[in-house]
Scaffold this motif. Structure first.
Motif, PDB file in Angstrom:
ATOM      1  N   MET A 135       3.109   7.508  -2.747  1.00  8.39           N
ATOM      2  CA  MET A 135       3.788   6.920  -3.961  1.00  8.39           C
ATOM      3  C   MET A 135       3.566   5.407  -3.723  1.00  8.39           C
ATOM      4  O   MET A 135       3.288   4.688  -4.854  1.00  8.39           O
ATOM      5  N   ALA A 136       3.426   4.932  -2.564  1.00  8.55           N
ATOM      6  CA  ALA A 136       2.963   3.325  -2.367  1.00  8.55           C
ATOM      7  C   ALA A 136       1.632   3.181  -3.007  1.00  8.55           C
ATOM      8  O   ALA A 136       1.498   2.269  -3.924  1.00  8.55           O
ATOM      9  N   ALA A 137       0.677   3.974  -2.590  1.00  7.31           N
ATOM     10  CA  ALA A 137      -0.693   3.936  -3.331  1.00  7.31           C
ATOM     11  C   ALA A 137      -0.848   4.122  -4.633  1.00  7.31           C
ATOM     12  O   ALA A 137      -1.540   3.610  -5.441  1.00  7.31           O
ATOM     13  N   GLY A 138      -0.018   5.355  -5.029  1.00  2.00           N
ATOM     14  CA  GLY A 138       0.261   5.487  -6.431  1.00  2.00           C
ATOM     15  C   GLY A 138       0.592   4.524  -7.367  1.00  2.00           C
ATOM     16  O   GLY A 138       0.191   4.384  -8.612  1.00  2.00           O
ATOM     17  N   ARG A 139       1.085   3.399  -7.036  1.00  2.00           N
ATOM     18  CA  ARG A 139       1.480   2.338  -7.901  1.00  2.00           C
ATOM     19  C   ARG A 139       0.376   1.621  -8.297  1.00  2.00           C
ATOM     20  O   ARG A 139       0.052   1.123  -9.387  1.00  2.00           O
ATOM     21  N   VAL A 140      -0.516   1.453  -7.359  1.00  2.00           N
ATOM     22  CA  VAL A 140      -1.732   0.787  -7.509  1.00  2.00           C
ATOM     23  C   VAL A 140      -2.672   1.638  -8.399  1.00  2.00           C
ATOM     24  O   VAL A 140      -3.387   0.883  -9.485  1.00  2.00           O
ATOM     25  N   TYR A 141      -2.684   2.899  -8.118  1.00  2.00           N
ATOM     26  CA  TYR A 141      -3.747   3.628  -8.997  1.00  2.00           C
ATOM     27  C   TYR A 141      -3.010   3.941 -10.481  1.00  2.00           C
ATOM     28  O   TYR A 141      -3.741   3.812 -11.445  1.00  2.00           O
ATOM     29  N   PRO A 180       1.827   3.073   4.659  1.00  2.00           N
ATOM     30  CA  PRO A 180       1.771   2.925   3.095  1.00  2.00           C
ATOM     31  C   PRO A 180       1.121   1.519   3.039  1.00  2.00           C
ATOM     32  O   PRO A 180       0.370   1.395   1.788  1.00  2.00           O
ATOM     33  N   LYS A 181       1.243   0.334   3.723  1.00  2.00           N
ATOM     34  CA  LYS A 181       0.217  -0.849   3.651  1.00  2.00           C
ATOM     35  C   LYS A 181      -1.211  -0.358   3.730  1.00  2.00           C
ATOM     36  O   LYS A 181      -1.888  -0.804   2.730  1.00  2.00           O
ATOM     37  N   GLU A 182      -1.619   0.347   4.601  1.00  2.00           N
ATOM     38  CA  GLU A 182      -3.013   0.814   4.605  1.00  2.00           C
ATOM     39  C   GLU A 182      -3.365   1.396   3.344  1.00  2.00           C
ATOM     40  O   GLU A 182      -4.270   1.195   2.809  1.00  2.00           O
ATOM     41  N   ALA A 183      -2.355   2.361   3.001  1.00  2.00           N
ATOM     42  CA  ALA A 183      -3.012   3.276   1.913  1.00  2.00           C
ATOM     43  C   ALA A 183      -3.105   2.220   0.539  1.00  2.00           C
ATOM     44  O   ALA A 183      -3.915   2.544  -0.288  1.00  2.00           O
ATOM     45  N   ILE A 184      -2.122   1.229   0.445  1.00  2.00           N
ATOM     46  CA  ILE A 184      -2.417   0.229  -0.587  1.00  2.00           C
ATOM     47  C   ILE A 184      -3.731  -0.638  -0.552  1.00  2.00           C
ATOM     48  O   ILE A 184      -4.456  -0.583  -1.633  1.00  2.00           O
TER      49      ILE A 184
END
Lengths: 372, 303
Positions: free
Chosen positions: A109-115, A80-84
């Motif tokens: 979902m982790a990256a999704g918050r940024v998007y 998840p950290k990498e994806a963010i």
């Protein structure tokens, strides 16, 4: 000296030409966040293979005059950290209009918050957690959740006259949601659930469970599990002589199920999104192309990625060459009846949840057969 | 209703026999060395894979396949002893032999070997479940009135009896059995009267792991499931049975394994199977509280 000047002049002219050609051919960039190393690398690789086929096919098709599309692949390592970090990179890159991926629900979902915060459309080929689409208005997926599959199978079963079911499910988040959604779908159609039995992951002996659920004399049994446990259950039901139909989730679909269960798999009914043996023209085209390039049958995961990229590209084509993040999001939300290899996909305009046509299969003579 | 309970008891006995098959080898090794051999589950897996290779490459009849599993299990046991247990018996003086630290270090080394074996098998065969040709599956239904049995249940029952009987014969009627019992009872004393501790320990490992290997292939064919981590779940249950049976009583472990299996099967009646592991663990806790010596525990002799 003169010759040299002529050469410079020619070179300048060539650069001018090239520049003007580049201006005519606009490049639209998509991001793809996927695991290319680490424990999930084999999935990411399959996604990239399938995406590349779809992308090249699209760029050749001329559906988008005046522009070509390019995909930037970034390795999230299923972390998840990498994806963010990747998400921030894509958001900052002004050329990127939309993002595909990631693989697991957690990472997506982790990256999704940024998007969602930055207004970047995100389409995951595989994130099936119920909350993924609730992160924001920019999340899409082309995989169905159990909330869709359970009622689908319930409807199919009741149309065949089976209304009294016992459910056997694996005891994890996915298994529980599969069992509950099926039970709800069945009850809505006036059916009855005699018993829901959960078993521990790793359990190999299902005789006592089968004996117990068979006592209530259900008309059929619904299995929510992976193909390995499924193969065990099918063998043991044969040994116990429990002679009623078995239905199952699409997770049971694997050629390995037939290998492991042998004869005892015959008669199993299940839903599925993708079948490499399907006679449909687009599936045949995809399977032959994939085999030619990578020497292997595409899996369900390859097919999911192939369609996710296809949906994204079609949405870009519907907007045109001057697509931006907002217009791409709106075009994605308007997707209706995308004819993919995993069936036809529409997005619900309200929830953005995919509505897919699931196919129905039956195992006969040791092979999967499509049922109309 | 009656046949339902009868059927559940039969299901439970068949699960219990699987635990018992593993517990026999487990308990034997514990009895002699007084340490838990964490790699016993892997001996079981090795036996299953050896049998599988035999089936797939050579197509031998089942009796030979089991024989191969026995031999390979025995060899693996000797190798395991050499790798994980022998290095900690390097010092033969009284202080080292009595030291708890020496004994407990082997617990970790056997765990390490078990992880290495699991990873190696996974590397060479893949993590997926292996396909077994249908004619080898010990899963042919046998109908007796309203209850259904399978060929595997008879084979596993038969071999548990043979193993248990054979082992008791070896332990109480042969010379090597006498030295195994002597060493389990008092290793130092046995050493002082001139018994070869090393040879006896190697023999114990060979016998215990042979039984483990044979159990692996039989249970693998009965469930139709052979995969690298197959040894883990049943060896936990076998461990519970061993503690319940008094740690070093082999008949006690077998009886407790059967009790455990039957209770698990009957428990599905009032709770979902996902909770049935609770049965084993609550038995473990109850045993430790009320029978610290185990239900069949002896006071002095350990085998």
């Amino acid at each position: 000296m003169k010759l040299n000047r002529l050469f410079v002049a020619l070179a300048a002219l060539a650069i001018l030409f090239a520049a003007s050609a580049a201006q005519a051919e606009k490049t639209i960039v998509l991001g793809y966040s996927l695991p290319l190393t680490g424990s999930h690398a084999k999935y990411g690789e399959v996604f990239r293979n399938a995406a590349q086929i779809q992308l090249e096919k699209f760029n050749k098709s001329g559906k988008l005059p005046g522009a070509t599309v390019e995909i930037l692949y970034e390795d999230s390592k299923s972390d998840p950290k990498e994806a963010i970090n990747i998400a921030r990179k894509f958001v900052d890159d002004e050329r990127v209009v939309g993002v595909l991926g990631d693989f697991t629900s957690t990472v997506s979902m982790a990256a999704g918050r940024v998007y969602a915060m930055e207004g970047m459309p995100q389409l995951s080929q595989t994130a099936s957690h119920p909350d993924f689409n609730k992160i924001g208005d920019f999340q899409f997926r082309n995989i169905t959740t159990q909330a869709f599959e359970g009622p689908f199978v319930a409807k199919w079963a009741t149309s065949l006259g089976y209304k009294k079911f016992a459910i056997v499910a694996i005891q994890n988040d996915w298994g529980i949601s599969a069992a509950e959604n099926f039970a709800k779908g069945l009850k809505d159609l006036g059916g009855e659930v005699t018993d829901i039995e959960y078993f521990n992951p790793g359990n190999r002996d299902f005789r006592s469970i089968l004996t117990k659920v068979a006592r209530d004399k259900p008309q059929a049994i619904y299995l929510c599990m992976m193909y390995e446990e499924g193969a065990m259950i099918l063998q043991q039901r044969k040994q116990l002589g429990i002679d009623i139909p078995f239905f199952g989730t699409s997770s049971l679909y694997s050629p390995k199920l037939l290998e492991l269960a042998g004869d005892s798999a015959n008669g199993l009914l299940l839903s599925t999104t993708f079948m490499p043996d399907s006679p449909e023209a687009n599936v045949v085209e995809f399977v032959t192309e994939y085999k030619k390039r990578y020497g292997d049958d595409p899996s369900m995961f390859a097919a999911q990625a192939y369609d996710a990229v296809g949906i994204m590209l079609d949405a870009i084509a519907s907007v045109g060459a001057d697509v931006n993040r907002q217009s791409l999001r709106d075009a994605l939300a308007a997707t209706k009846g995308y004819p993919g290899v995993t069936g036809s996909t529409s997005f619900d305009p309200e929830t953005r949840e995919p509505v897919k046509g699931l196919a129905r299969m039956r195992i006969e003579d040791g092979a999967f057969h499509l049922v109309d | 209703m009656d046949t339902y309970f009868l059927m559940q008891v039969i299901n439970g006995l068949s699960v219990g026999m699987v635990y018992a098959l593993i517990a026999i080898g487990f308990t034997l090794i514990f009895g002699v060395l007084n340490v838990v051999n964490f790699a016993h589950g892997e001996m079981y897996t090795i036996g299953a894979f050896a049998g599988l290779v035999c089936i797939n490459l050579l197509g031998w009849p089942l009796a030979f396949v089991i024989l191969v599993a026995l031999v390979v299990g025995g060899l693996a046991g000797i190798g395991l002893e050499r790798l994980a247990f022998k290095p900690f018996r390097r010092f033969q003086d009284e202080a080292s032999l009595k030291s708890r630290a020496m004994r407990e270090a082997t617990l970790l080394s056997s765990l390490a070997v078990s992880i290495i074996i699991k990873e190696l098998i996974q590397h060479f065969f893949g993590a997926e479940m292996q396909t077994i040709p249908a004619q080898y599956l010990l899963n042919e239904p046998i109908q007796l009135g309203s209850i259904s049995l399978s060929t595997g249940q008879f084979l596993i029952l038969g071999s548990s009896i043979v193993m248990l009987g054979g082992l008791q014969y070896i332990l109480y009627r042969t010379r090597i059995g006498l030295s195994i019992r002597a060493i389990s009872n008092n290793p130092l004393g046995a050493k002082y009267v001139g018994l070869s501790v090393d040879k006896t320990i190697i023999a114990t490992f060979a016998v215990g792991s042979m039984l483990g290997g044979a159990a692996g292939i039989m249970v693998g064919l009965y469930y139709g499931a052979i995969f690298p981590t197959m040894g883990f779940a049943p060896s936990i249950k076998a461990f519970v049975a061993m503690v319940m049976g008094g740690l070093s009583s082999i008949p006690g472990a077998v009886i407790c394994a059967l009790i455990l299996g039957v209770c698990e099967a009957l428990a599905t009646d009032f709770m979902t199977q996902g909770w049935s592991d609770m049965v084993a663990y609550s038995f473990l806790i109850l045993t430790l509280i009320f029978f610290p010596q185990g239900i069949f525990g002896a006071r002095r002799e350990r085998v």
